[in-house]
Each structure stands twice: as structure tokens, then as C-alpha cells.
Scaffold this active site. Structure first.
Site, PDB file in Angstrom:
ATOM      1  N   GLY A  71      -8.235   9.866  -4.746  1.00 44.74           N
ATOM      2  CA  GLY A  71      -6.849  10.083  -4.366  1.00 44.74           C
ATOM      3  C   GLY A  71      -6.587   9.797  -2.901  1.00 44.74           C
TER       4      GLY A  71
ATOM      5  CB  THR B  27      -7.625  -7.217  -6.597  1.00 46.52           C
ATOM      6  OG1 THR B  27      -8.971  -7.619  -6.786  1.00 46.52           O
ATOM      7  CG2 THR B  27      -6.939  -8.152  -5.620  1.00 46.52           C
TER       8      THR B  27
ATOM      9  N   GLY C 235      -4.512  -0.621  -3.080  1.00 52.64           N
ATOM     10  CA  GLY C 235      -3.969  -0.011  -1.870  1.00 52.64           C
ATOM     11  C   GLY C 235      -2.549  -0.450  -1.597  1.00 52.64           C
ATOM     12  CG  ASP C 236      -1.690  -4.403  -0.891  1.00 56.32           C
ATOM     13  OD1 ASP C 236      -1.838  -3.866   0.222  1.00 56.32           O
ATOM     14  OD2 ASP C 236      -2.240  -5.475  -1.211  1.00 56.32           O
TER      15      ASP C 236
ATOM     16  N   GLY D 155      -5.698  -8.123 -11.636  1.00 58.14           N
ATOM     17  CA  GLY D 155      -4.839  -8.778 -10.660  1.00 58.14           C
ATOM     18  C   GLY D 155      -4.207  -7.793  -9.704  1.00 58.14           C
TER      19      GLY D 155
END
Length: 320
Positions: free
Chosen positions: A238, A262, A265-266, A301
Site C-alpha cells: 500500500g 508497469t 505508480g502512475d 500494460g
């Protein structure tokens, strides 16, 4: 069709604009048994091209959750750049401030994903490094008043510094995801609300080990002395947050299988920005970010794995 349809608005209609300043890349996603060691050659099971770049990823993640999002960046005058622009527009992201650069190729990233879902990434900035401080400053001052400005570190540090100064002047809230880690001036970090880093980035900033939850709380406390608020993302554990009202930990929902980390974090940062644009407390914004990041790692993705608001509502209902 825009991703901002009626069903996707359930994360809440954004009450303030979100301006994302950052990178747009074409991702070349390679599936491997294990990432190669130095001097080693490995065979990939396949290759896919996906839209990416930390800036574009965060813009798409926010737009899918109902944010009023515009993107400021650069692409090359090539097929990859045209594709990235089409994808951003299809997701409902405003692209009128994306500049097409004739002298540079569109940024790209080579992403190797192993059987555990972990990734190794090499980024070639290309047109992303053609972004100018004067243009970014002009756009932020014109459009970001009272909103949220989201930044990452796949652009040059002077762009980050200029955008932060302009956002502060415009009364906008600055969300800086300092990834990959670069050294920034103290006054730039001081304006961040929050500064978002992962364990390795937090360790690089503080000189402290960040491997346990206690370590993360200690690092967040140290960083809170430099920024207005702080979030440290911890992957499957978390995230930890700290601001003037307190500190806390938001655990991640359990997953049966991680497919691809991938862009997770975005996904987190985009969701956090949406909640902050609605005036929510940092803890609430981190909670949505953790759920969005967890949703993404169960799918392949970056942008293709991001949730609509209805997806997160359904996931929450299943775990309630």
C-alpha cells in the site's frame, strides 16, 4: 469515444482542473522469463507496443476516473507521436498544449516484464526533453489557477522547477511524483503537496533504509520537514502518508496474481490527483490511489490496465 462517460464519473466529478506536465512515450513491452543480468542475453516471448510515459499515464489514469485533465508535453513528428495524441484524446485528455517537435523522435521506453510481473525499464527521452520552461510556465499560469498540477521526473529538472513556481503563483496544488529520482532545489520540494516517492526514491532523498513499514513512516516524517505533505508508495503493502493533520498507512487489497507492475505508480498518482481535485483529505486520496494501483497490476500494460471509476466501485463491493 471519451473515457469520461456517465458510468466512469463515479469517482466523483472533479471540482478543479488537473494539469499534467510530463512525458509521453511509446512503450515497447517485452515478456521475458527473467530480466537479463549484465552480459546475459535472453529471449522474449513476445513484444507489444503500448502508449506510455509517466506524464501521459498519469493523465489517462486521472481522466478515466472522471478528472478534468489537460496534458502539457511534447511528441515527435512521427507515427508514434500521432498515435500517442490519438490515444490521449480518445481518453478525454485535453491535448491542445502538446507540442509536435520536428527535430526529435517521440520518447520511447523498453520495458521487460518477467513472469512475476516485475519490470525493468530503459527510457529514451527524445522529444520529452524539448519541453521548454517558458511554455510550461505560460500554460500553468493560464489554466491551473485553483487546480492541481501533476509533475514527474521524466522531463528536465528546470521544467519541474518552472512548473512548480508557476503553480504556486497561480494558487494551484502541486503533486510531484519524483520518479525517476533527481536532485531538486529545496524550494521546489517545499511546494509539493504531496511529494510522492517509492521506497528507493525515499531512501535516495533521506539516506535512510526504506524496507519496512516502520522505515517508511520514519522516512515520511523526515520528508515532511521538507515538503507540505508526503506519500511513500510501498507496492503490495500500500502506501504511507504524512501531512500537517497526521500520518497513516493505507494497506493494499490482496491479489491472487500480479500480472504486470508497469505503470502502477502512475495509476496511483492519477487517482490521487482526482481525489485531491475534489477537495478530499490526503488520506482519502491515498486510499483511492492504492485501489487504482492494485487494480492495474492485475492487468497487462500501463494505460490499458487503468480503471474506470465503475471498476473500482465493483472491486470495492466484492471485497466488502
Amino acid at each position: 469515444m471519451s473515457a469520461q462517460n456517465d458510468e466512469s464519473q463515479g469517482a466523483g466529478s472533479a471540482s478543479a482542473p488537473i494539469t499534467v506536465v510530463g512525458s509521453a512515450n511509446q512503450d515497447y513491452l517485452l515478456r521475458v522469463e527473467a530480466s537479463p543480468s549484465p552480459g546475459e542475453t535472453v529471449l522474449a516471448h513476445g513484444m507489444r507496443k503500448n502508449p506510455g510515459g509517466k506524464g501521459a499515464n498519469q493523465a489517462v489514469a486521472a481522466a478515466r476516473l472522471g478528472g478534468d485533465v489537460r496534458f502539457v508535453g511534447c511528441v515527435g513528428d512521427d507515427d508514434d507521436g500521432a498515435l500517442l495524441l490519438r490515444e490521449l484524446r480518445a481518453e478525454g485528455v485535453g491535448t491542445s498544449d502538446v507540442e509536435i517537435i520536428t527535430r526529435e523522435h517521440t520518447g520511447l521506453a523498453i520495458v521487460a516484464v518477467d513472469t512475476t510481473g516485475e519490470n525493468s525499464i530503459v527510457v529514451v527521452p527524445g522529444a520529452n526533453f524539448a519541453l521548454t520552461e517558458s511554455r510550461v510556465t505560460r500554460v500553468v499560469r493560464r489554466d491551473a489557477a485553483g487546480g492541481v498540477v501533476v509533475l514527474q521526473a521524466e522531463v528536465q529538472p528546470r521544467i519541474i522547477a518552472g512548473a512548480v513556481a508557476a503553480a504556486d503563483d497561480a494558487g494551484a496544488r502541486v503533486v510531484l511524483n519524483l520518479a525517476p529520482f533527481v536532485a531538486l532545489a529545496a524550494d521546489v520540494v517545499a511546494a509539493c503537496d504531496p511529494l510522492v516517492v517509492n521506497e528507493s526514491e525515499a531512501s535516495a532523498m533521506t539516506g535512510l533504509p526504506v524496507s519496512t513499514l516502520d522505515d517508511a513512516h520514519a522516512a515520511a516524517g523526515e520528508l515532511l520537514g521538507r515538503a507540505r505533505s508526503v506519500v511513500i508508495t510501498l507496492g503490495a503493502r500500500g502506501a504511507v502518508w504524512a501531512d500537517g493533520d497526521g500520518t497513516g498507512h493505507v494497506p493494499a487489497p490482496a491479489l491472487d496474481r500480479v500480472v504486470d507492475t508497469t505503470g502502477a505508480g502512475d495509476a496511483f498518482v492519477g487517482a490521487l490527483a482526482v481525489r485531491l481535485s475534489e477537495g478530499a483529505a490526503l488520506e482519502d486520496a491515498v486510499e483511492l490511489g492504492v485501489r487504482a494501483g492494485t487494480y492495474s497490476v492485475a492487468r497487462e500494460g500501463a494505460q490499458s490496465s487503468y480503471a474506470m471509476a465503475a471498476d473500482l466501485r465493483h472491486a470495492e463491493a466484492r471485497t466488502a
